[in-house]
Design an enzyme around this catalytic site. Structure first.
Site, PDB file in Angstrom:
ATOM      1  N   HIS A  12      -2.898   3.296  -4.718  1.00  0.00           N
ATOM      2  CA  HIS A  12      -2.214   2.871  -3.490  1.00  0.00           C
ATOM      3  C   HIS A  12      -0.822   2.338  -3.790  1.00  0.00           C
ATOM      4  CE1 HIS A  12      -5.501   3.562  -0.700  1.00  0.00           C
ATOM      5  NE2 HIS A  12      -6.335   2.960  -1.529  1.00  0.00           N
ATOM      6  N   ASP A  26       0.859  -1.180   0.000  1.00  0.00           N
ATOM      7  CA  ASP A  26       0.000   0.000   0.000  1.00  0.00           C
ATOM      8  C   ASP A  26       0.896   1.231   0.000  1.00  0.00           C
ATOM      9  OD1 ASP A  26      -2.354   1.785   0.520  1.00  0.00           O
ATOM     10  OD2 ASP A  26      -3.313  -0.126   0.973  1.00  0.00           O
ATOM     11  N   GLU A  72      -9.947   2.902  -5.056  1.00  0.00           N
ATOM     12  CA  GLU A  72      -9.509   4.268  -4.714  1.00  0.00           C
ATOM     13  C   GLU A  72      -8.336   4.749  -5.589  1.00  0.00           C
ATOM     14  OE1 GLU A  72     -10.820   4.356  -0.017  1.00  0.00           O
ATOM     15  OE2 GLU A  72      -8.796   3.705  -0.482  1.00  0.00           O
TER      16      GLU A  72
END
Length: 780
Positions: A257, A186, A343
Site C-alpha cells: 500500500h 495508502d 496485503e
C-alpha cells in the site's frame, strides 16, 4: 421475618425497574437507584476536589453550555449541595478508567481512579442530563472491561478536514472509547506532512481522478483529488484527543500500500522505471497524458491491492522509512506505532535482483520470510525509539516480530494464533466490526459490500472461545474499522458509524454478563432521539423492512417472510409488478412459481410508504428443495444458510447484495440437493460471481453427480454418472453462470464447485486463496 423479606424483595424490584428506565450507553457495571432527585441549574457549581482536573471541568462546562446554554462556576471547595464535585478515589480495578458517580442530597459526586475515570463519569452524567436536568438519586459503580477500545478512520482514500476529525474524536469520547487509529497513508494518498520529503504531500497527496461507483466502477471521474495534514494540525488533533483521554495511533503503511509514496519517490520501488499500472477503464485522462509525456509513477485512482510495493532489497528504502518515522514519532505520544503490513504482494520481490540478494544474504527461504525480515527490521528501529509496533495479521506470515501487537482483521484466526504465541492482540474482524460494510440488506448507498447490522455488532465477543483463560489475557480489546473507499463526506461517515458505535461501546466497556440485547433495544429509541438532538446523520436500518426466503414446510416452493422493528404502521404486499392489488401482510407468503417483482411495503399510520422490497423469484426443479452442504460457507459470507442456493433468488447486483451469496475462502463448495423423487434432469446451472479486484474468482470447474433414489450414506459415489464442466479463467471471464449439461434421471444431485485456488501474480491479493461466491443452483 416474612414481612421483612417481602419488603426487601419489593425494594429490589423497584430498584431494578428504575434501573431499566435509564437510557445509558454503554450500560454501567452497577447502578443502584434511590428516591429523590437533584435539580441542575445555573447556580450549580463544579467543585475541584481532586488536583489537575481543571481541563476536565472546562470540558464539562463546554458540554453543559452546548446542551443547556449556560456554564457553571468552578470552585475549589465544597460548600453547597448544589454542586458537581470531581475527585479521585482508589478503586482497585484491573483496568484504569473506573469511576463512581453518586447523586444524592449532598449533590453530584464523581470520583475516578484516575483523570480518565473522572472523564468517563462525566460522560455518564451528561447522558443523564440529556434526558432531564432533574437528575434521579442514584449510585453508579463502573469500570471498563477492556483496556483497548478503538475506532479507526481511513483518510487516505478520502480526506477529511481537521474540524471533522475533532468531531469524530468527540463521538469516540462520548461512548468511552480510548483509542483513535488514524490511517494516514495508502495507495490513493499520503496525508501527513514529512518535511524531509516534501514530495510526499506535493505529489503523493494528490491523485488525478477516482473511479466512479463500486469497483471495478464505471470509468473515472477525472477530478483531481487531494489533501494532507500539516504537522501543526497533527499536533492540534493529538492534543484535542489527549484532553479527552483518547490515544491517537498513527498508521504509516509498509511494505505494501505504498503507491502514493512511490509516486513521489520512484526509487522506493523495486522497478522505478516501470509505469504504474491502472486499468484502461479506470485511469483518468490526465494520467494517460502524463504517462505519454514521460511520467512513470502515479498515485492510484482505483481501489484494491497493487504489486508496486516498497523494495525490501534496498537499504535506501529503510533509511527513508526511518526518516519518516523520526518525524512522525514526536507528533504522537502514543506507545504504539502502526505499520500496516497487510496485503503486500510478493510479485515484484520475486523478480527484483536487490530483493533476491537480500534473501540470499539473510538466508531467507521465501518472500514471506523477506516480509518478516522487513517488519522485524522496522520493529527494532521502533523499539529503540520506545515504540511498540502494531500490524495487521499478515505480519504473522514468515514469523512474527518479537514484541509486535497483532491486529486481527481477516477473521479471528490471526488473533488466536498470536495470543497462543503470547503476543498481544487487538480483535478487529471484518465480520462484524468493519463499519464500512453495509448495515442494511436494502442498500441505499454504495458500500464495499458485506453485511454487519447493529445486532451482529452487539453480539460480538472479542475473546474467542478457542483461547483459554491465560491466553485470553493477551486480547487487549477490539476496534471497529471505517475504510473510506466509498465514503466521501462526513455525513456518510456518521451514517456508517451510528448507531453501530453505541453497540460496540457496550461490547468493550460493559461486563459481559451485564450485556443484554433486549435492554439495548429498549434504549435504542432514546439513543436515536439523542442523535437527532445532536443533528448526527445516523442509519435507521434497525427499523428497516427485512425479508428472508425460507423453505415451505413440505419443501414445495418457498415462503417469503417479512418483519420490521418499527412499531408504527404496518406491512403490506403486492403479488407482482403487474398487479394493483395490495393486501396486509399477516404471515409468510407462499411462492410456488416464478414471479417478477413481488413487493413488500412498510407503511406508516397514514399509509405513506416508508420502505419497500421488490423480489423476483426464478423457479426450477431445485427451488425450495432440501439442501445440505458438506463444506460450510465462511462465516463472513453465510448468506441465509445453505437454503440460499435453492431459494429461487438470483443475484442481479453483485456485491451490493452480498448476503445473497455463500462465500468460500480457498475452499470448494459441495452440496447435495434432494429433489424428493426421481426426476428428469437435463441441465444444472451454478450462479457465481467473478470480481477479481475483490479476490473473488470463477471456479475452476463444476462437477455434478446424479444419484438415484437410494440410501447412499457412506457409499462411494464414483460409480454414479457424473459430468464435469471445466472453466477457462480467460475465455469465461465475467461469466455469471456455469452450465453443466447431461440428461439423467435422479433423486439426488451432488454439486461440487471447485475453488479457483491461489490468486496469480499481478492481481489484487496475489498469493492468497481466492474467494468462491455462489448464489444459486438451478436445475432444469
Amino acid at each position: 421475618m416474612k414481612k421483612i423479606l417481602l419488603i426487601a424483595l419489593l425494594l429490589n424490584t423497584l430498584f431494578a425497574a428504575a434501573q431499566n428506565t435509564l437510557n445509558l450507553v454503554p450500560m454501567p457495571a452497577e447502578v443502584k437507584m434511590d428516591n429523590g432527585s437533584f435539580q441542575l441549574n445555573r447556580n450549580t457549581r463544579i467543585v475541584l476536589e481532586g488536583s489537575g482536573l481543571e481541563k476536565t471541568a472546562s470540558l464539562l462546562n463546554e458540554y453543559i453550555n452546548a446542551s443547556l446554554g449556560y456554564s457553571l462556576k468552578v470552585v475549589n471547595q465544597y460548600s453547597d449541595p448544589n454542586s458537581i464535585s470531581l475527585n479521585y478515589e482508589r478503586l482497585d480495578k484491573d483496568i484504569p478508567g473506573a469511576y463512581n458517580l453518586v447523586i444524592d442530597k449532598k449533590g453530584v459526586y464523581i470520583a475516578g481512579d484516575n483523570a480518565a475515570g473522572v472523564f468517563y463519569g462525566i460522560q455518564t452524567l451528561l447522558q443523564l442530563i440529556q434526558s432531564n436536568t432533574k437528575l434521579p438519586y442514584l449510585s453508579v459503580s463502573d469500570y471498563p472491561r477492556f483496556g483497548y477500545r478503538g475506532i479507526h478512520l481511513d483518510v487516505s482514500r478520502h480526506f477529511f478536514p481537521v474540524s471533522f476529525i475533532k468531531k469524530y474524536i468527540d463521538y469516540l469520547a462520548a461512548y468511552k472509547f480510548n483509542t483513535f487509529h488514524w490511517h494516514l497513508t495508502d495507495d490513493q494518498g499520503w496525508r501527513i506532512e514529512i518535511k524531509r520529503y516534501p514530495a510526499l504531500t506535493r505529489t503523493g497527496a494528490n491523485r488525478n481522478g477516482t473511479i466512479i461507483g463500486r469497483y471495478p466502477g464505471k470509468g473515472n471521474d477525472n477530478k483531481p483529488y487531494g489533501g494532507f495534514y500539516t504537522q501543526a494540525e497533527i499536533r492540534q488533533v493529538v492534543q484535542y484527543a489527549r484532553e479527552r483521554y483518547i490515544d491517537v495511533i498513527p498508521e504509516i503503511e509498509m511494505p505494501g500500500h505504498g503507491s502514493a509514496a512511490i509516486a513521489a519517490y520512484p526509487w522506493l520501488s523495486c522497478f522505478p522505471n516501470k509505469p504504474t499500472d491502472i486499468p484502461a477503464n479506470m485511469i483518468s485522462q490526465k494520467s494517460i497524458e502524463e504517462q505519454k509525456n514521460g511520467r512513470i509513477k502515479l498515485v492510484q485512482e482505483t481501489w484494491g491491492v497493487f504489486d508496486d510495493v516498497f523494495c525490501a532489497g534496498k537499504d535506501s528504502t529503510f533509511m527513508f522509512l526511518q526518516n519518516v518515522i523520526d518525524e512522525v514519532i514526536p507528533l504522537f505520544p502514543s506507545r504504539y506505532f502502526h505499520i500496516g503490513g497487510d496485503e503486500c504482494p510478493k510479485t515484484h520481490w520475486k523478480k527484483c535482483p536487490d530483493c533476491q540478494v537480500r534473501m540470499k544474504n539473510e538466508k531467507l527461504k521465501d518472500e514471506h520470510e523477506l516480509q518478516s525480515y522487513f517488519v522485524q527490521r522496522v520493529e527494532k528501529y521502533l523499539n529503540k525509539k520506545g515504540k511498540t509496533l502494531i500490524g495487521w495479521d499478515e505480519i504473522l506470515e514468515g514469523g512474527l516480530a518479537p514484541k509486535a501487537v497483532v491486529m486481527s482483521w481477516r477473521g479471528e484466526k490471526g488473533g488466536i494464533d498470536a495470543a497462543k504465541q503470547k503476543h498481544y492482540v487487538i480483535m478487529t474482524p471484518g465480520n462484524p466490526v468493519y463499519f464500512d460494510h453495509t448495515q442494511s440488506r436494502n442498500e441505499d448507498s454504495v458500500t464495499i459490500g458485506g453485511y454487519n447490522p447493529l445486532e451482529n455488532v452487539y453480539a460480538y465477543e472479542p475473546i474467542p472461545k478457542e483461547l483459554n483463560a491465560d491466553e485470553a489475557k493477551y486480547v487487549l480489546g477490539a476496534q471497529a474499522n471505517l475504510w473510506a473507499e466509498y465514503i466521501e463526506y462526513p455525513s456518510k461517515i456518521e451514517y456508517m458509524l451510528f448507531p453501530r458505535i453505541t453497540a460496540l461501546s457496550e461490547v468493550l466497556w460493559t461486563p459481559k454478563e451485564k450485556r443484554d440485547w433486549t435492554d439495548f433495544e429498549r434504549r435504542l429509541p432514546a439513543i436515536f432521539e439523542s442523535l437527532d438532538k445532536k443533528k448526527i446523520n445516523y442509519s435507521k436500518a434497525y427499523y428497516d423492512l427485512k425479508a428472508t426466503v425460507i423453505p415451505a414446510p413440505d419443501n414445495n416452493g418457498v415462503l417469503w417472510k417479512a418483519e420490521s422493528n418499527s412499531k408504527k404502521g404496518k406491512i403490506a404486499w403486492t403479488p407482482s409488478l403487474l398487479s394493483s392489488y395490495m393486501g396486509d401482510y399477516t404471515e409468510p407468503l407462499p411462492v410456488k412459481e416464478s414471479v417478477d417483482g413481488m413487493t413488500l411495503v412498510l407503511l406508516d399510520e397514514k399509509n405513506n410508504r416508508l420502505s419497500e422490497i421488490k423480489q423476483s423469484f426464478h423457479f426450477n426443479k431445485a427451488t425450495g428443495k432440501k439442501i445440505t452442504l458438506t463444506t460450510p460457507a465462511d462465516k463472513k459470507y453465510p448468506g441465509d444458510g445453505p437454503f440460499t442456493l435453492v431459494n429461487g433468488v438470483q443475484n442481479e447486483t453483485g456485491l451490493a447484495r452480498s448476503s445473497e451469496f455463500l462465500g468460500f475462502l480457498g475452499r470448494d463448495m459441495e452440496a447435495i440437493i434432494d429433489l424428493k423423487q426421481e426426476t428428469e434432469v437435463s441441465t444444472v446451472t451454478v450462479h457465481v460471481l467473478d470480481q477479481n479486484g475483490s479476490w473473488i474468482y470463477l471456479p475452476s470447474q463444476v462437477k455434478v453427480t446424479f444419484i438415484p433414489d437410494i440410501d447412499f450414506t457412506g457409499n462411494d459415489l464414483s460409480s454414479f454418472p457424473s459430468t464435469t464442466k471445466s472453466v477457462d479463467p480467460i475465455e469465461d471471464k465475467g461469466a455469471k453462470t456455469i452450465r453443466v449439461e447431461n440428461a439423467q434421471k435422479c433423486r439426488y444431485l451432488k454439486v461440487t464447485v471447485k475453488n479457483f485456488g491461489i490468486i496469480p501474480p499481478g492481481n489484487p491479493g496475489a498469493g492468497n486463496p481466492a474467494w468462491l461466491f455462489v448464489d444459486e443452483i438451478e436445475v432444469n
